[in-house]
Design a protein around this motif. Structure first.
Motif, PDB file in Angstrom:
ATOM      1  N   HIS A  35      11.775 -12.080   8.217  1.00 50.72           N
ATOM      2  CA  HIS A  35      11.557 -11.816   9.772  1.00 50.72           C
ATOM      3  C   HIS A  35      10.927 -10.539   9.774  1.00 50.72           C
ATOM      4  O   HIS A  35      11.377  -9.460   9.184  1.00 50.72           O
ATOM      5  CB  HIS A  35      13.017 -11.848  10.515  1.00 50.72           C
ATOM      6  CG  HIS A  35      12.759 -11.439  11.762  1.00 50.72           C
ATOM      7  ND1 HIS A  35      13.069 -10.170  12.426  1.00 50.72           N
ATOM      8  CD2 HIS A  35      12.293 -12.153  12.973  1.00 50.72           C
ATOM      9  CE1 HIS A  35      12.953 -10.235  13.864  1.00 50.72           C
ATOM     10  NE2 HIS A  35      12.434 -11.254  14.228  1.00 50.72           N
ATOM     11  N   ASN A  42      17.089  -3.145  16.168  1.00 53.37           N
ATOM     12  CA  ASN A  42      17.553  -3.574  14.882  1.00 53.37           C
ATOM     13  C   ASN A  42      18.066  -5.104  15.137  1.00 53.37           C
ATOM     14  O   ASN A  42      19.010  -5.290  15.878  1.00 53.37           O
ATOM     15  CB  ASN A  42      18.868  -2.930  14.476  1.00 53.37           C
ATOM     16  CG  ASN A  42      18.283  -1.327  13.970  1.00 53.37           C
ATOM     17  OD1 ASN A  42      17.457  -1.231  13.336  1.00 53.37           O
ATOM     18  ND2 ASN A  42      19.199  -0.358  14.170  1.00 53.37           N
ATOM     19  N   ASP A  43      17.401  -6.039  14.524  1.00 55.36           N
ATOM     20  CA  ASP A  43      17.831  -7.293  14.550  1.00 55.36           C
ATOM     21  C   ASP A  43      19.045  -7.693  13.751  1.00 55.36           C
ATOM     22  O   ASP A  43      19.399  -7.066  12.777  1.00 55.36           O
ATOM     23  CB  ASP A  43      16.861  -8.244  14.140  1.00 55.36           C
ATOM     24  CG  ASP A  43      15.675  -8.397  14.986  1.00 55.36           C
ATOM     25  OD1 ASP A  43      15.874  -8.800  16.135  1.00 55.36           O
ATOM     26  OD2 ASP A  43      14.429  -7.610  14.626  1.00 55.36           O
ATOM     27  N   TRP A  45      21.704  -9.241  11.571  1.00 61.80           N
ATOM     28  CA  TRP A  45      21.611 -10.200  10.457  1.00 61.80           C
ATOM     29  C   TRP A  45      22.192 -11.590  10.270  1.00 61.80           C
ATOM     30  O   TRP A  45      21.533 -12.609   9.542  1.00 61.80           O
ATOM     31  CB  TRP A  45      22.152  -9.533   9.006  1.00 61.80           C
ATOM     32  CG  TRP A  45      21.344  -8.229   8.451  1.00 61.80           C
ATOM     33  CD1 TRP A  45      21.179  -7.116   8.736  1.00 61.80           C
ATOM     34  CD2 TRP A  45      20.368  -8.854   7.323  1.00 61.80           C
ATOM     35  NE1 TRP A  45      19.977  -6.562   7.934  1.00 61.80           N
ATOM     36  CE2 TRP A  45      19.333  -7.699   7.224  1.00 61.80           C
ATOM     37  CE3 TRP A  45      19.830 -10.043   6.807  1.00 61.80           C
ATOM     38  CZ2 TRP A  45      18.602  -7.621   6.176  1.00 61.80           C
ATOM     39  CZ3 TRP A  45      18.868  -9.719   5.761  1.00 61.80           C
ATOM     40  CH2 TRP A  45      18.189  -8.760   5.385  1.00 61.80           C
ATOM     41  N   GLU A  82      14.189  -8.161   6.146  1.00 61.24           N
ATOM     42  CA  GLU A  82      13.918  -7.754   7.657  1.00 61.24           C
ATOM     43  C   GLU A  82      12.765  -6.896   7.485  1.00 61.24           C
ATOM     44  O   GLU A  82      13.122  -5.472   6.958  1.00 61.24           O
ATOM     45  CB  GLU A  82      15.155  -7.073   8.217  1.00 61.24           C
ATOM     46  CG  GLU A  82      15.029  -6.683   9.752  1.00 61.24           C
ATOM     47  CD  GLU A  82      14.650  -7.703  10.728  1.00 61.24           C
ATOM     48  OE1 GLU A  82      13.556  -7.366  11.377  1.00 61.24           O
ATOM     49  OE2 GLU A  82      15.153  -8.910  10.805  1.00 61.24           O
ATOM     50  N   GLN A  84       9.317  -4.700   8.995  1.00 66.75           N
ATOM     51  CA  GLN A  84       8.858  -3.860  10.075  1.00 66.75           C
ATOM     52  C   GLN A  84       7.440  -3.960  10.086  1.00 66.75           C
ATOM     53  O   GLN A  84       6.896  -3.557   8.933  1.00 66.75           O
ATOM     54  CB  GLN A  84       9.511  -2.552  10.279  1.00 66.75           C
ATOM     55  CG  GLN A  84      10.892  -2.598  10.344  1.00 66.75           C
ATOM     56  CD  GLN A  84      11.639  -3.124  11.432  1.00 66.75           C
ATOM     57  OE1 GLN A  84      10.918  -3.329  12.586  1.00 66.75           O
ATOM     58  NE2 GLN A  84      12.861  -3.826  11.301  1.00 66.75           N
TER      59      GLN A  84
END
Length: 275
Positions: A35, A42-43, A45, A82, A84
């Protein structure tokens, strides 16, 4: 070797995840789920699709299997990333350039017209930059991996032409039929155009899978999705060579246009030598 699955945590991405997971499980290979965030938040988890729970629900592993037990028992190695970056295509391209990825499985919205202009397709942009097999699962299409994990490949449509080389698509379907251990019912090789083409194809032994060859008059990007809809096709397999003509650069290649309209997933295979 690994299956790469980009996700935005949407429902359409979850459908694509089913396909990526079942493929990786059958091949006993790696599965990388990525992702790409924008760095502003902050996504969670927990938003990532749950591999072990899904496999247990499908009856492929024991409920409660630990993360440490998964790879020794199934051969499936899972990585969740994850990342960025402001441009998801650039982030994913950098990853794919540095890793041995055998296939990309991702969702696509299949937008057309002004909607496609306002919201350019990440799937299309990534496929143009990276030479890999892509399995595209369009939004709203159930696909050939059912929610219960069952495989439904009763009918596969393989469009063929003199160029690009259609043998790659035929060979890939042979691999598919072996991966799915007889779950491929029939394969239909179709040439769409003004006149029938004299194609020289090597047709290997497909076991119980039947193969037939047909011809249809018309425009491929219109006829192929219509045929797929009429025949309840579960998968379309196409070889692509990139957009050459000005119209294709604006509207997309035949494969891209089929992908936007197809009622089933499209497996797009890059022609060797295409840059």
């Amino acid at each position: 070797m690994t299956i790469f699955h980009p996700t935005d945590f949407s429902e359409s991405s979850h459908t694509a995840f089913r396909h990526a997971l079942r493929l990786a499980f059958e091949l006993k290979t790696g599965l990388t789920i990525m992702h790409v965030g924008d760095g502003r938040q902050n996504d969670d988890w927990s938003s990532f699709p749950h591999v072990r729970d899904t496999l247990a629900r499908w009856g492929l592993v024991d409920p409660g299997i630990s993360q440490q037990e998964l790879e020794p028992q199934t051969g499936l190695k899972v990585a969740k990333i994850e990342a960025q970056g402001g441009n998801p295509v650039d982030v994913m391209t950098h990853f794919l350039d540095d890793h041995d990825v055998s296939m990309v499985v991702m969702a696509t919205h299949g937008r057309t017209g002004m909607a496609a202009v306002r919201h350019p397709s990440v799937a299309r942009a990534l496929a143009r930059k990276v030479r890999r097999p892509f399995l595209f699962v369009r939004q709203g299409v159930p696909g050939f991996i059912m929610p219960d994990g069952q495989i439904k490949l009763d009918h596969v449509l393989v469009p063929v032409d003199i160029k690009p080389n259609p043998q790659l698509a035929i060979d890939q379907m042979v691999r598919f039929s072996r991966w799915w251990r007889g779950n491929v019912g029939s394969i239909e090789a179709v040439h769409v155009g003004d006149t029938p083409a004299q194609l020289s194809l090597f047709i290997p032994d497909l076991g119980e899978t039947t193969l037939k060859s047909t011809f249809r008059e018309g425009v491929p990007e219109q006829v192929i999705p219509a045929m797929a809809s009429d025949n309840n096709t579960d998968l379309i397999v196409m070889v692509y060579g990139g957009p050459d003509r000005l119209a294709e650069k604006l509207n997309g290649s035949t494969t891209e246009q089929v992908m936007r309209m197809a009622p089933c997933p499209v497996l797009a295979l890059p022609e060797p030598g295409y840059e």
